[in-house]
Write a protein that holds these residues in place. Structure first.
Motif, mmCIF file in Angstrom:
data_model
loop_
_atom_site.group_PDB
_atom_site.id
_atom_site.type_symbol
_atom_site.label_atom_id
_atom_site.label_comp_id
_atom_site.label_asym_id
_atom_site.label_seq_id
_atom_site.Cartn_x
_atom_site.Cartn_y
_atom_site.Cartn_z
ATOM 1 N N MET A 242 0.863 -1.192 0.000
ATOM 2 C CA MET A 242 0.000 0.000 0.000
ATOM 3 C C MET A 242 0.898 1.240 0.000
ATOM 4 O O MET A 242 1.895 1.281 0.739
ATOM 5 N N TYR A 243 0.540 2.238 -0.854
ATOM 6 C CA TYR A 243 1.318 3.473 -0.840
ATOM 7 C C TYR A 243 0.399 4.642 -1.223
ATOM 8 O O TYR A 243 -0.467 4.523 -2.088
ATOM 9 N N SER B 128 -3.077 3.637 -3.097
ATOM 10 C CA SER B 128 -3.101 2.553 -4.092
ATOM 11 C C SER B 128 -2.632 1.251 -3.462
ATOM 12 O O SER B 128 -1.760 1.249 -2.582
ATOM 13 N N LEU B 129 -3.218 0.120 -3.918
ATOM 14 C CA LEU B 129 -2.838 -1.216 -3.468
ATOM 15 C C LEU B 129 -2.275 -1.986 -4.647
ATOM 16 O O LEU B 129 -2.850 -1.941 -5.753
ATOM 17 N N ILE C 248 -1.318 9.652 10.020
ATOM 18 C CA ILE C 248 -2.448 8.707 9.977
ATOM 19 C C ILE C 248 -1.915 7.402 9.380
ATOM 20 O O ILE C 248 -1.263 7.418 8.323
ATOM 21 N N THR C 249 -2.179 6.274 10.070
ATOM 22 C CA THR C 249 -1.730 4.958 9.597
ATOM 23 C C THR C 249 -2.927 4.176 9.088
ATOM 24 O O THR C 249 -3.934 4.034 9.796
ATOM 25 N N ALA D 119 -2.736 -12.098 3.545
ATOM 26 C CA ALA D 119 -1.596 -11.227 3.878
ATOM 27 C C ALA D 119 -2.134 -9.864 4.306
ATOM 28 O O ALA D 119 -3.336 -9.578 4.190
ATOM 29 N N GLN D 120 -1.235 -9.012 4.835
ATOM 30 C CA GLN D 120 -1.614 -7.667 5.225
ATOM 31 C C GLN D 120 -0.474 -6.695 4.927
ATOM 32 O O GLN D 120 0.689 -7.097 4.780
ATOM 33 N N ALA D 121 -0.824 -5.372 4.817
ATOM 34 C CA ALA D 121 0.171 -4.331 4.560
ATOM 35 C C ALA D 121 -0.352 -3.030 5.172
ATOM 36 O O ALA D 121 -1.527 -2.921 5.533
ATOM 37 N N SER D 122 0.529 -2.046 5.306
ATOM 38 C CA SER D 122 0.119 -0.763 5.882
ATOM 39 C C SER D 122 0.945 0.370 5.275
ATOM 40 O O SER D 122 2.017 0.137 4.700
#
Length: 740
Positions: free
Chosen positions: A597-598, A617-618, A690-691, A699-702
């Motif tokens: 993610m960015y 965007s992912l 802000i996160t 899976a996961q992303a941040s």
């Protein structure tokens, strides 16, 4: 004569242990050893000592552990791991010992005429080799070894088996250790005591040497729940120092304090050590006038018409006691009675315990079974001094209409047992055990016996069985010239995209001749690669000797962009003689799950009390889709943050198929989320974080967004006015204070 008898016994021990089952014992020492001396054999220390009655004992140590403790009477054999001690006669305080050692396998040789081998300090020269024997020289001395036998030369043992020569070698030596410089004496080695009592046994320790010695004191063994201590002057000690012989303090009397639990009974043993001297105390614990009954056998299997006997041990810990015996219940037409010293008895006197301990007597309950007894379990109940007990006898065979029993032994042409051979007789099918034997129970009649095993020619034989007959037959199977089997470790492997999958298969040559085998894989997708390995080296074919097997590893490497799923492969093994075997293999390919993610704008500006929008965007950077992505937001307290959409059902991989070619794709609009941020009006100007965290099923992303908060113009004017008023108030106060 005693020495001769002992030597003959030792030779028999060596001669009658076939090396195919266990290595033979090799004699490494023969001679007399003085009481008090020790022998060091490898890691073992053999100590000769004696008890208070001057009876010789042998203690075997391994380090500080005691491996054996036994009275050294003529003919005693003590075996500890690789060490065996045979005891001879005792003369002039010296005990005759024969010490043997079990050698270890040091070399396996395929003997060839004219070859010479060095094994330890021995030179072995091969003169001739046949299927039945091999002739050789050991240090220039001639020997002949028949097949499946062995010879012993000094500390070397050679065995000829299955065309190979196995060499076993003794690698230890024997050294004498001088007698200890101290003595340990205690007045008795067995006592009788009551449960719940505390007994004390004096132990005298004397330094017989010319220098001070320090001895460790410890309790080596005690029954569970017992409290045993070694004390000197009422203090428990674990180490004691004695002055040289002749000086005051060269001897001391310690005591062994033993507290017996109240519920104990029977014979118990305490072992303790003073330095390297080991002591043993036997304690016969009594309960009040109690007769102990022990039934070592509770149930027996027997044929009808037999006579069986059940031993019964009676132990008296109290005074003399009359024992009354009675058979309470027995099957119809059976006879049951008690035997003592060869006579039938109903009662007898059991003497009471003495200073030497409790007294015991062994009687037998004898049951005579009629020949027409029914099959099944039968009980006999009996009473000893009104206490009831029972035995059971299972009748497994009668003499009417008995079936026949066929015992088949299957061997190969060399006389070796063939295990897991299939034997079919009538409607019965059995397989031979590890000894090549199988048993079949059949009705009387004429039968054809069929015997078969993979890699062997089938055999058929006709037999006739009579009622109740036990017939033994031996069948020889001839091995086929070429035959092999292939077995794998299951039929499925799991591989992750971009990694290496491995699968091991075993090729076993069951034929009489050596053979070579080519290896291949069918059904492998394009762009995939595979390779067979044997002992870390790639191979396309492999040679396997007759009667041997080899393990081959198949390595499968899918490309990084391979589509996850299941792939059916076939492993083909083909022999040079034309035989072919196939193994089906299912490869389960698992994709790599990863996304990122960015933010499209890493920083946004929002006025206090207003809203702002950011876009994130992912991107799926793995090889498989990620599903059900939900979002969590961490923001300053009081802020309102909304994510649209709240859930992305599926985020596809960048790696897509286009005209049968794998290419990097472009993310869809669904791969973009909108972040709406509302900042409270009271928020001071500054920079905030802000996160946003996306959590999918796989899976996961941040990522983070920086928010720069600014104030409105009205707020700025109010701030300036407050500053002017503050400065005016300060100036007015300074003037007023100055006048005073």
């Amino acid at each position: 004569m005693k020495k001769l008898a002992l030597l003959i016994a030792g030779l028999l021990v060596v001669s009658f242990f076939p090396i195919s089952n266990a290595q033979p014992w090799v004699e490494i020492f023969e001679g007399r050893v003085k009481i008090g001396e020790s022998l060091k054999v490898g890691d073992y220390l053999i100590k000769l000592t004696q008890n208070k009655d001057y009876q010789p004992y042998i203690i075997v140590y391994k380090g500080e552990d005691i491996k054996a403790l036994q009275m050294a009477t003529f003919g005693t054999v003590i075996e500890v791991e690789s060490l065996k001690i045979v005891v001879g006669s005792l003369e002039d305080d010296k005990l005759f010992l024969v010490i043997q050692w079990k050698p270890e396998l040091v070399e396996e040789i395929s003997p060839k005429p004219g070859e010479e081998y060095k094994i330890g300090d021995y030179i072995v020269y091969i003169e001739n080799v046949t299927d039945k024997q091999t002739s050789l020289k050991i240090n220039a001395k001639d020997y002949l070894i028949p097949m499946n036998s062995s010879i012993i030369y000094d500390k070397l043992v050679l065995e000829y088996k299955e065309g190979k020569l196995y060499a076993y070698l003794v690698k230890v030596s024997v050294e004498k250790v001088p007698k200890l410089d101290y003595e340990v004496h205690y007045p008795f080695d067995s006592i009788t005591a009551k449960a719940g009592e505390t007994v004390e046994i004096p132990i005298e320790i004397i330094n017989t040497g010319d220098t001070p010695i320090t001895l460790p004191l410890r309790v080596v063994f005690k029954p569970v729940g017992w409290e045993v201590k070694i004390k000197v002057s009422d203090y428990e000690v674990n180490e004691l120092t004695l002055k040289p012989n002749g000086q005051t303090g060269s001897s001391v009397t310690a005591k062994l304090e033993i507290k017996i639990p109240s519920m104990e009974k029977g014979l118990k043993i305490i072992r303790f050590s003073i330095g390297k001297e080991l002591g043993e105390i036997k304690i016969y614990v009594q309960q009040k006038e109690e007769i102990e009954v022990k039934l070592p056998i509770l149930s027996i299997e027997s044929e009808a018409g037999e006579k069986v006997a059940f031993p019964i041990t009676l132990t008296n810990y109290g005074p003399d006691k009359i024992i009354n015996l009675q058979v309470v219940e027995k099957p119809k037409d059976w006879d049951a009675y008690f035997m003592l010293n060869g006579v039938r008895v109903r009662s007898f006197l059991l003497p009471g315990a003495t200073s030497q301990g409790a007294t015991s007597e062994i009687i037998s309950l004898v049951a005579e079974i009629p020949r027409n007894a029914e099959l099944g379990n039968h009980k006999i109940k009996f009473a000893i001094n009104n206490a009831t007990y029972s035995f059971s006898i299972f009748i497994y065979k009668t003499h009417e209409g008995e079936p026949a029993r066929l015992i088949v032994t299957v061997k190969d042409e060399e006389g070796n047992p063939v295990r897991k051979a299939r034997i079919h007789v009538g409607n019965s099918t059995v397989f031979t055990d590890n000894y090549g034997k199988a048993e079949i129970e059949l009705k009387a009649g004429n039968y054809k016996v069929f015997v078969e095993k993979e890699g062997y020619e089938k055999v058929r034989e006709e037999i006739t069985l009579e009622d109740g007959e036990e017939k033994n037959i031996e069948i020889t199977l001839k091995r086929l010239p070429y035959y092999f089997t292939v077995e794998g470790e299951g039929d499925t492997i799991t591989v992750t995209t971009g990694s290496i999958g491995t699968y091991t298969l075993t090729i076993e040559n069951l034929g009489k001749e050596d053979d070579a085998y080519t290896l291949s894989v069918l059904g492998l997708p394009s762009e995939w690669s595979s390779e067979f390995y044997y002992v870390q080296s790639p191979v396309r074919s492999i040679k396997v000797e007759a009667g041997s097997s080899k393990d081959v590893m198949l390595r499968i490497v899918p490309p990084f962009n391979a589509q996850p799923g299941e792939y059916n492969l076939t492993i083909v093994v083909k022999s040079s003689s034309g035989f072919e075997r196939k193994l089906a293999l299912l490869v389960k390919l698992i994709g790599e799950y990863r996304f990122e993610m960015y933010p499209e704008m890493p920083m946004i500006s929002i006025k206090a009390g207003k809203e702002g929008i950011a876009y994130v965007s992912l991107e799926n950077t793995g090889t498989a889709p990620i599903t059900n992505i939900k979002f969590e937001v961490s923001a300053p307290q009081g802020w309102e943050v909304k994510v649209v959409p709240q859930v992305i059902p599926e985020l596809k991989s960048h790696y897509i198929e286009k005209e049968n070619i794998r290419v990097v794709g472009i993310g869809s609009e669904q791969n973009r989320i909108t972040i709406t941020v509302k900042v409270p009006e009271t928020t001071p100007a500054g920079t905030y974080q802000i996160t946003i965290t996306g959590k999918g099923d796989q899976a996961q992303a941040s990522t983070q967004i920086t928010v720069r908060v600014t104030q409105s113009s009205k707020s700025a004017y109010i701030g300036i006015l407050m500053l002017v008023l503050t400065f005016g108030a300060v100036i007015w106060m300074m003037r007023r204070v100055g006048r005073r």
